[in-house]
Scaffold this motif. Structure first.
Motif, PDB file in Angstrom:
ATOM      1  N   ASP A 177       9.848   7.405   2.223  1.00 12.59           N
ATOM      2  CA  ASP A 177       9.314   6.118   2.664  1.00 12.59           C
ATOM      3  C   ASP A 177       7.911   6.270   3.234  1.00 12.59           C
ATOM      4  N   ARG A 234       5.562   3.490  -1.461  1.00 17.74           N
ATOM      5  CA  ARG A 234       6.244   3.099  -2.697  1.00 17.74           C
ATOM      6  C   ARG A 234       5.353   2.148  -3.486  1.00 17.74           C
ATOM      7  N   GLU A 270       3.997  -0.894  -4.966  1.00 21.35           N
ATOM      8  CA  GLU A 270       4.164  -2.268  -4.502  1.00 21.35           C
ATOM      9  C   GLU A 270       3.600  -3.298  -5.484  1.00 21.35           C
ATOM     10  N   ARG A 271       2.548  -2.899  -6.186  1.00 25.28           N
ATOM     11  CA  ARG A 271       1.900  -3.833  -7.119  1.00 25.28           C
ATOM     12  C   ARG A 271       1.228  -3.043  -8.235  1.00 25.28           C
ATOM     13  N   THR A 295      -0.953   0.038  -6.727  1.00 25.89           N
ATOM     14  CA  THR A 295      -1.106  -0.030  -5.272  1.00 25.89           C
ATOM     15  C   THR A 295       0.227   0.274  -4.615  1.00 25.89           C
ATOM     16  N   THR A 296       0.190   1.088  -3.554  1.00 22.02           N
ATOM     17  CA  THR A 296       1.420   1.458  -2.849  1.00 22.02           C
ATOM     18  C   THR A 296       1.539   0.701  -1.530  1.00 22.02           C
ATOM     19  N   SER A 297       2.725   0.813  -0.926  1.00 20.58           N
ATOM     20  CA  SER A 297       3.010   0.097   0.321  1.00 20.58           C
ATOM     21  C   SER A 297       2.173   0.590   1.487  1.00 20.58           C
ATOM     22  N   LEU A 303       8.240  -0.623  -9.797  1.00 20.29           N
ATOM     23  CA  LEU A 303       8.122  -1.170  -8.446  1.00 20.29           C
ATOM     24  C   LEU A 303       9.194  -0.564  -7.534  1.00 20.29           C
ATOM     25  N   GLY A 304       8.779  -0.191  -6.346  1.00 17.46           N
ATOM     26  CA  GLY A 304       9.690   0.374  -5.359  1.00 17.46           C
ATOM     27  C   GLY A 304       9.869   1.876  -5.462  1.00 17.46           C
ATOM     28  N   SER A 329       4.297  -7.651  -9.039  1.00 15.41           N
ATOM     29  CA  SER A 329       4.489  -7.200  -7.652  1.00 15.41           C
ATOM     30  C   SER A 329       5.863  -7.649  -7.143  1.00 15.41           C
TER      31      SER A 329
END
Length: 379
Positions: free
Chosen positions: A7, A11, A13-14, A46-48, A81-82, A379
């Motif tokens: 985490d 992760r 994200e988009r 793009t990540t979280s 995603l994720g 996303s």
């Protein structure tokens, strides 16, 4: 890897995909080919935790811009995603399991973006992140098709002033005409420390390839590329047996690790040739490099295109030392689109390592948005 660590690394994200009109003038590297439009398909991941990575795939089409690479990515996007972005091997294998319906180029654009993202997160140029074997590699000017032999003499003179000392020619793909051009180039520049190669674009017969290869060897050319289609392994093996000329495939259709291993075991080529963008990305291309090195082969990367799609191959070359040349399409000023970054040749004819993190290119996302003829945003 524990869930807590996973985490913390971010992760996916988009993902945005752009089909970009590069603005490069129509060109051709074969007399049978019409002038082609050029497209860069860019995956922006793009990540979280706010890190972005980008991968570009260059393609050429006749009547319209190429949307096929982007559409090939579409079935993968929601499934990405994720996912933990740094799990590149796991992600690549998941994508590769779907390559019956998804092309290698689509997988490659996304895979390259993951590597760009990982190196940016480490705040390192990608080639250093991959191992950092050297800081520069010699470039060769890869020509378009010119009208006559004398035009190549003039182009060589012009490109020498820009620093180039190595040149790969595309011409008529007819043995006698091609040899006429090569003889003139040899006559004009023999003994001046220049390296010459020729790409036959898979148009030769077995008999004509042998004649051309033997004369090229006498003239001291570095290699003959793509005399036959990649899959004609028997033809390649027999040609190598009967000439001292270094023989390379085109590197367009035999790109899987097992098939390359088969060609090496049967002495079909003198050097391996692939492009990370058609081989499925940096993840499999690194394995090809290791396989080739273990078997005493160089890998000469195909890297025709704009800077963003060329950069992945450049970083692979700089991360390892079993390849000799970087392919630079000329006139290379036409392929250097500021919005997509720039790769330059220095006064000594070398391409130097980018200093920025990741692929090391400055991308203008506002201009990329404006140049895009098609977009996907998930996303």
């Amino acid at each position: 890897m524990s869930a807590r660590i996973e985490d913390s690394i971010g992760r996916i994200e988009r993902i945005r995909v752009y089909v970009v009109d590069t603005g490069v003038p129509r060109f051709s590297w074969s007399p049978t080919m019409p002038g082609l439009l050029t497209t860069n398909t860019i995956a922006r991941v793009t990540t979280s935790d706010g890190i972005e990575g980008a991968g570009g795939v260059f393609s050429c089409t006749e009547n319209d811009f190429d949307r096929a690479v982007a559409e090939g990515m579409r079935p993968l996007l929601k499934g990405l995603l994720g996912r933990a972005a740094l799990r590149r091997e796991s992600i690549w294998k998941w994508m590769q399991l779907r390559n019956l319906s998804v092309p290698n180029t689509a997988i490659a654009g996304l895979d390259i973006a993951m590597w760009d993202l990982a190196a940016k997160r480490a705040n390192m140029p990608l080639y250093m992140f991959l191992g950092g074997a050297r800081d520069r590699v010699k470039a060769y000017a890869s020509t378009q098709v010119l009208d006559g032999p004398g035009d190549y003499v003039g182009l060589i003179e012009e490109l020498r002033e820009q620093g180039f000392s190595a040149f790969k020619f595309h011409y008529k793909c007819e043995p006698e005409a091609d040899l006429e051009m090569m003889r003139l180039v040899h006559k004009e520049f023999h003994g001046q420390g220049l390296d010459f190669m020729f790409d036959a674009d898979a148009y030769y017969t077995h008999k004509s390839a042998l004649r051309v290869a033997r004369e090229m060897s006498d003239m001291g050319f570095v290699w003959l590329e793509a005399p036959f289609p990649d899959h004609d392994l028997d033809g390649y093996r027999e040609l190598r047996r009967r000439t001292d000329m270094t023989i390379l495939p085109a590197g367009n259709s035999i790109v899987e690790l097992a098939n390359i291993a088969h060609a090496m075991r049967h002495d079909c080529w003198d050097r391996v040739r692939i492009d990370a963008t058609t081989a499925g990305g940096l993840t499999p291309a690194r394995k090809v490099l290791s396989l080739a090195e273990a078997n005493g082969y160089n890998v000469e990367f195909q890297s025709w295109g704009c800077a963003l799609s060329m950069a992945a191959n450049l970083h692979l070359m700089l991360s390892n030392d079993n390849c000799d040349y970087f392919e630079m399409p000329v006139p290379y000023s036409e392929f250097q689109v500021d919005a997509l970054g720039r790769i330059e040749v220095d006064a000594d004819g070398y391409v130097n390592a980018p200093t920025g993190a990741g692929l090391g290119l400055e991308l203008d996302w506002d201009e990329i948005e404006e140049r895009s003829v098609y977009k996907i945003d998930v996303s």
